[in-house]
Design a protein around this motif. Sequence first.
Motif, PDB file in Angstrom:
ATOM      1  N   LEU A 219       0.836  -1.186   0.000  1.00  0.00           N
ATOM      2  CA  LEU A 219       0.000   0.000   0.000  1.00  0.00           C
ATOM      3  C   LEU A 219       0.882   1.250   0.000  1.00  0.00           C
ATOM      4  N   GLY A 220       0.586   2.212  -0.876  1.00  0.00           N
ATOM      5  CA  GLY A 220       1.405   3.401  -1.017  1.00  0.00           C
ATOM      6  C   GLY A 220       1.009   4.515  -0.062  1.00  0.00           C
ATOM      7  N   GLN A 221       1.881   5.499   0.054  1.00  0.00           N
ATOM      8  CA  GLN A 221       1.654   6.618   0.967  1.00  0.00           C
ATOM      9  C   GLN A 221       0.396   7.393   0.594  1.00  0.00           C
ATOM     10  N   ARG A 222       0.218   7.650  -0.705  1.00  0.00           N
ATOM     11  CA  ARG A 222      -0.927   8.445  -1.133  1.00  0.00           C
ATOM     12  C   ARG A 222      -2.237   7.751  -0.784  1.00  0.00           C
ATOM     13  N   SER A 223      -2.272   6.439  -0.950  1.00  0.00           N
ATOM     14  CA  SER A 223      -3.491   5.684  -0.636  1.00  0.00           C
ATOM     15  C   SER A 223      -3.827   5.782   0.847  1.00  0.00           C
ATOM     16  N   ILE A 224      -2.811   5.698   1.693  1.00  0.00           N
ATOM     17  CA  ILE A 224      -3.039   5.793   3.139  1.00  0.00           C
ATOM     18  C   ILE A 224      -3.540   7.183   3.504  1.00  0.00           C
ATOM     19  N   GLN A 225      -2.964   8.208   2.900  1.00  0.00           N
ATOM     20  CA  GLN A 225      -3.421   9.575   3.162  1.00  0.00           C
ATOM     21  C   GLN A 225      -4.897   9.742   2.780  1.00  0.00           C
ATOM     22  N   GLN A 226      -5.272   9.186   1.646  1.00  0.00           N
ATOM     23  CA  GLN A 226      -6.660   9.303   1.191  1.00  0.00           C
ATOM     24  C   GLN A 226      -7.614   8.544   2.096  1.00  0.00           C
ATOM     25  N   ARG A 227      -7.213   7.354   2.537  1.00  0.00           N
ATOM     26  CA  ARG A 227      -8.072   6.557   3.420  1.00  0.00           C
ATOM     27  C   ARG A 227      -8.250   7.252   4.770  1.00  0.00           C
ATOM     28  N   LEU A 228      -7.192   7.861   5.271  1.00  0.00           N
ATOM     29  CA  LEU A 228      -7.283   8.566   6.546  1.00  0.00           C
ATOM     30  C   LEU A 228      -8.219   9.770   6.423  1.00  0.00           C
ATOM     31  N   LYS A 229      -8.101  10.488   5.324  1.00  0.00           N
ATOM     32  CA  LYS A 229      -8.992  11.631   5.099  1.00  0.00           C
ATOM     33  C   LYS A 229     -10.444  11.176   5.034  1.00  0.00           C
ATOM     34  N   LYS A 230     -10.677  10.055   4.357  1.00  0.00           N
ATOM     35  CA  LYS A 230     -12.035   9.512   4.230  1.00  0.00           C
ATOM     36  C   LYS A 230     -12.606   9.157   5.603  1.00  0.00           C
ATOM     37  N   HIS A 231     -11.808   8.481   6.432  1.00  0.00           N
ATOM     38  CA  HIS A 231     -12.288   8.060   7.743  1.00  0.00           C
ATOM     39  C   HIS A 231     -12.491   9.255   8.674  1.00  0.00           C
ATOM     40  N   SER A 232     -11.647  10.282   8.558  1.00  0.00           N
ATOM     41  CA  SER A 232     -11.812  11.448   9.437  1.00  0.00           C
ATOM     42  C   SER A 232     -13.142  12.139   9.143  1.00  0.00           C
ATOM     43  N   VAL A 233     -13.566  12.138   7.872  1.00  0.00           N
ATOM     44  CA  VAL A 233     -14.860  12.717   7.514  1.00  0.00           C
ATOM     45  C   VAL A 233     -15.996  11.831   8.010  1.00  0.00           C
ATOM     46  N   ASN A 238     -13.825  17.001  13.150  1.00  0.00           N
ATOM     47  CA  ASN A 238     -14.006  18.288  12.487  1.00  0.00           C
ATOM     48  C   ASN A 238     -12.693  19.018  12.200  1.00  0.00           C
ATOM     49  N   GLN A 239     -11.763  18.312  11.602  1.00  0.00           N
ATOM     50  CA  GLN A 239     -10.532  18.944  11.134  1.00  0.00           C
ATOM     51  C   GLN A 239      -9.856  18.007  10.149  1.00  0.00           C
ATOM     52  N   SER A 240      -9.000  18.577   9.324  1.00  0.00           N
ATOM     53  CA  SER A 240      -8.298  17.783   8.321  1.00  0.00           C
ATOM     54  C   SER A 240      -7.228  16.942   9.010  1.00  0.00           C
ATOM     55  N   VAL A 241      -7.353  15.638   8.913  1.00  0.00           N
ATOM     56  CA  VAL A 241      -6.435  14.716   9.598  1.00  0.00           C
ATOM     57  C   VAL A 241      -5.493  14.090   8.579  1.00  0.00           C
ATOM     58  N   HIS A 242      -4.215  14.134   8.869  1.00  0.00           N
ATOM     59  CA  HIS A 242      -3.207  13.514   8.016  1.00  0.00           C
ATOM     60  C   HIS A 242      -2.368  12.559   8.868  1.00  0.00           C
ATOM     61  N   PRO A 243      -1.625  11.628   8.236  1.00  0.00           N
ATOM     62  CA  PRO A 243      -0.876  10.634   9.010  1.00  0.00           C
ATOM     63  C   PRO A 243       0.055  11.219  10.064  1.00  0.00           C
ATOM     64  N   HIS A 244       0.716  12.344   9.745  1.00  0.00           N
ATOM     65  CA  HIS A 244       1.661  12.900  10.717  1.00  0.00           C
ATOM     66  C   HIS A 244       0.949  13.440  11.948  1.00  0.00           C
TER      67      HIS A 244
END
Length: 307
Positions: A219-233, A238-244
């Motif tokens: 699984l690539g970094q971009r895919s993980i970032q997108q999945r995390l954004k999806k789950h945070s919504v 109520n804020q933009s969540v990224h892996p870091h």
Amino acid sequence: MTESKGDDWQQGINEFLHYLEVARQLSPHTLSNYRRDLEKFSAYCQHNTIADPALVHSADVRQWVAQLHRGGLAGPSLQRALSALRSFYKYRARNGEKNNPALGIQAPKSAKKLPKALDADNMQQLLAIDGDDWLSLRDRAILELFYSSGLRLSELVNLNQQDIDLSKALVTVTGKGNKMRALPIGSFAIKALRDWFSVRADAKPVDNAVFLSKQGRRLGQRSIQQRLKKHSVQQGVNQSVHPHMLRHSFASHILESSSDLRAVQELLGHANISTTQVYTHLDFQHLAKVYDKAHPRANRKTSKVDN
């Protein structure tokens, strides 16, 4: 014909940039940055009737930097401009000019931005992913491991199965500079990983990566970032969540509970403790909020002084 007072500057800048292009073979992007910074300084000097680069003094450079800083230019951009100016005068020294007015002048430091972190309630909300399907089990394991062990995104992506020992509750990661460190895995993350490993083979893996795409590849970094954004919504955070942010949350929550900066440094894999010290500011923010709520004389709205 009378030369314009900018000719000395323009000729000097052009000769210097030609040298950088031919002898140093710098990229067009870098050359463009050098030209922009040097022409800004040239315009400043000509405005102040300094027609010859050899007549510039250190005080002129300091005033220029101060003017740019007042205009909102950030520390890194100022430092880049000073570097261009030092290089320009270093080049001129090849032709016998001894003056380098930019030497020893440092750009003002920009205020260090504090890393954002989720509070404990928002973190629990984010991690409460429902579902026992393949994707939910994988994503829950990713989020739990991020938060449990404070991994960088690159460290998580590069994990192989042999790097995780669930019986010892340890994960071995390779961080910056190829430095390896062993980290504990919390009980919630262990359960999430066991659940994920029970269905991982369904993707017909083509390599030994811990986390796979549906095609069985790492699984690539971009895919993980997108999945995390999806789950945070989906989870209503109520804020933009990224892996870091999960790594920041891990560090700040550990520090709030333990106050052991050295331990947090080791867990995060920071080579220098000054990198870790930014979390002491986050910890102070947390303590300040607790103080404001708890101290009888902290709340100015409810605290009154009798006359």
